[in-house]
Write a protein that holds these residues in place. Sequence first.
Motif, mmCIF file in Angstrom:
data_model
loop_
_atom_site.group_PDB
_atom_site.id
_atom_site.type_symbol
_atom_site.label_atom_id
_atom_site.label_comp_id
_atom_site.label_asym_id
_atom_site.label_seq_id
_atom_site.Cartn_x
_atom_site.Cartn_y
_atom_site.Cartn_z
ATOM 1 N N TYR A 49 -10.102 -13.376 108.377
ATOM 2 C CA TYR A 49 -9.306 -12.655 107.382
ATOM 3 C C TYR A 49 -9.617 -13.205 106.002
ATOM 4 O O TYR A 49 -9.605 -14.422 105.784
ATOM 5 C CB TYR A 49 -7.817 -12.816 107.694
ATOM 6 C CG TYR A 49 -6.893 -12.236 106.646
ATOM 7 C CD1 TYR A 49 -6.758 -10.857 106.492
ATOM 8 C CD2 TYR A 49 -6.158 -13.068 105.812
ATOM 9 C CE1 TYR A 49 -5.917 -10.320 105.533
ATOM 10 C CE2 TYR A 49 -5.298 -12.538 104.854
ATOM 11 C CZ TYR A 49 -5.179 -11.169 104.717
ATOM 12 O OH TYR A 49 -4.342 -10.640 103.766
ATOM 13 N N ASP A 51 -8.264 -12.783 102.128
ATOM 14 C CA ASP A 51 -7.183 -12.153 101.377
ATOM 15 C C ASP A 51 -7.630 -11.743 99.974
ATOM 16 O O ASP A 51 -8.786 -11.941 99.588
ATOM 17 C CB ASP A 51 -5.932 -13.040 101.356
ATOM 18 C CG ASP A 51 -6.069 -14.276 100.465
ATOM 19 O OD1 ASP A 51 -7.030 -14.371 99.671
ATOM 20 O OD2 ASP A 51 -5.202 -15.165 100.549
ATOM 21 N N LEU A 160 0.799 -15.860 107.795
ATOM 22 C CA LEU A 160 -0.624 -15.675 108.094
ATOM 23 C C LEU A 160 -1.125 -16.729 109.077
ATOM 24 O O LEU A 160 -2.049 -16.483 109.853
ATOM 25 C CB LEU A 160 -1.453 -15.736 106.807
ATOM 26 C CG LEU A 160 -1.302 -14.585 105.818
ATOM 27 C CD1 LEU A 160 -2.135 -14.855 104.561
ATOM 28 C CD2 LEU A 160 -1.724 -13.261 106.455
#
Length: 485
Positions: A49, A51, A160
């Motif tokens: 991931y 961001d 997260l």
Amino acid sequence: MMRKLENLKPERVFYYFEELSKIPRESGNEKAVSDYLTETAKKLGLKTYQDENLNVIVQKPATKGYENSNGIILQGHIDMVCEKELESKHNFKVDALKLIVEDGYLRADATTLGADNGIAVAMSLAILEDNNLEHPQIEFLGTVEEETTMKGALGLKPNLLSGKYFINIDSEEEGLLTAGSAGGRTVVIDFEEEKAIFSKDTYTFFMLGVKNLIGGHSGMEIDKGRMNANKILTEFLLEVKKNFEIKLCSFKGGTKENAIPRVAMVEIAVMKKDVKNFKIKVTEIMKNIIDKYISIEKNIELEMFPTDEHSKCFSDDFFNRFLTFMTEAPTGLNTWLEAYPDIVESSDNIAILRTFDDKIHIEVSLRSAEPTVMDELTVTFENLSKKYKANFQVTKGYPEWKFRKDSHLRNTALNLYNNLFGKNMEVTVMHAGLECGVIGVNYPDLDMISIGPNIYDVHTPKEKMDIKSVERTYLYITELLKTLK
């Protein structure tokens, strides 16, 4: 083609460190390195991931037998401080770092090495790709702009990360476990006044400077007695002003708010009738100042040379107010921790001075493990600013990381170190802005420690990393992952 670091151990750690060193990654310029980490993790088949701030999170599942263990977060920042020697032609925006192996250390050619914190990223990538290691679920967190704004850590959203144990690999002394860190704040002071033109028929313009100071990290090296170029140049300027009628045109010192300034320059105007005596007297003043500080700053140089850069200068009132402010303003170590008398509690660093047209802009970096002391330091600079008619503001800050009384992670790490190496690991509270405190705001239940290999003279072109220390530290981290079952 032969890799420069291919014979170093652990091989994959130094492979990734060399790859990272090819990518420009000064704070604020992390897009390329963030993309590299994301693509590398995807090639390893791992959940990834990225961001909006360019932080990167990579998740690797637990190995067999660790499925019910608490997850572990490995963390480091992906940016670096970019400092270079005056003669270096290196362009940090586009050039790869030139790595040099020498006497058991890894360094760069006349620039910072970026081991702070590239080694954390390299170790984490090596762990993520190694399917022979035993471990609970691992999450790697690579953050941006740690060296400047803490933007990555400050912008990290809650929920997260799922791990319980947090291992920051941003410490720089092997055998030292950090369990807390200082908070930080930047204050800005602006002296503003419209300059006046001074005729070159009446005045000759000179540049005075101090250079080749040791410098260093304004947190980690602040207690080592290293001198601040901005303060030495103030002293130099004050001595000159006692002997001659001079005008202040510009002042420039320091490059990074988290580095003790190594170089500072000031441009002044001297009446033509005084130039001959000026050169003689200033040479004498330079010698006296060098003699005063040579035992601390062994390479210190002061210089004087004519210049035609400016013909505008500030008024005498402005000059006096600025000079007295700089003389009275504290810099360096402020207080020691009461509970740990050998650990710095608070400090400040008069880090950056810049002249912008009709303004001298000053940035001061404050650090403290105790919020009330931070506030006291802030008030000191606010009051000085008011006293000398300068504008004052607090521009940014980050929280301290409070020492945790009970920590399973810390206890496990200390016992493992003793078992592996036959000696005790030291516990400390660091006088630097680790991201643990910031991340802990949104993740208050994390059990955190910070560790790392031996890295010396960070934030300076002398930065170097102990190769054998990297090997031992990597072994220690992989064993710690295995132990936290």
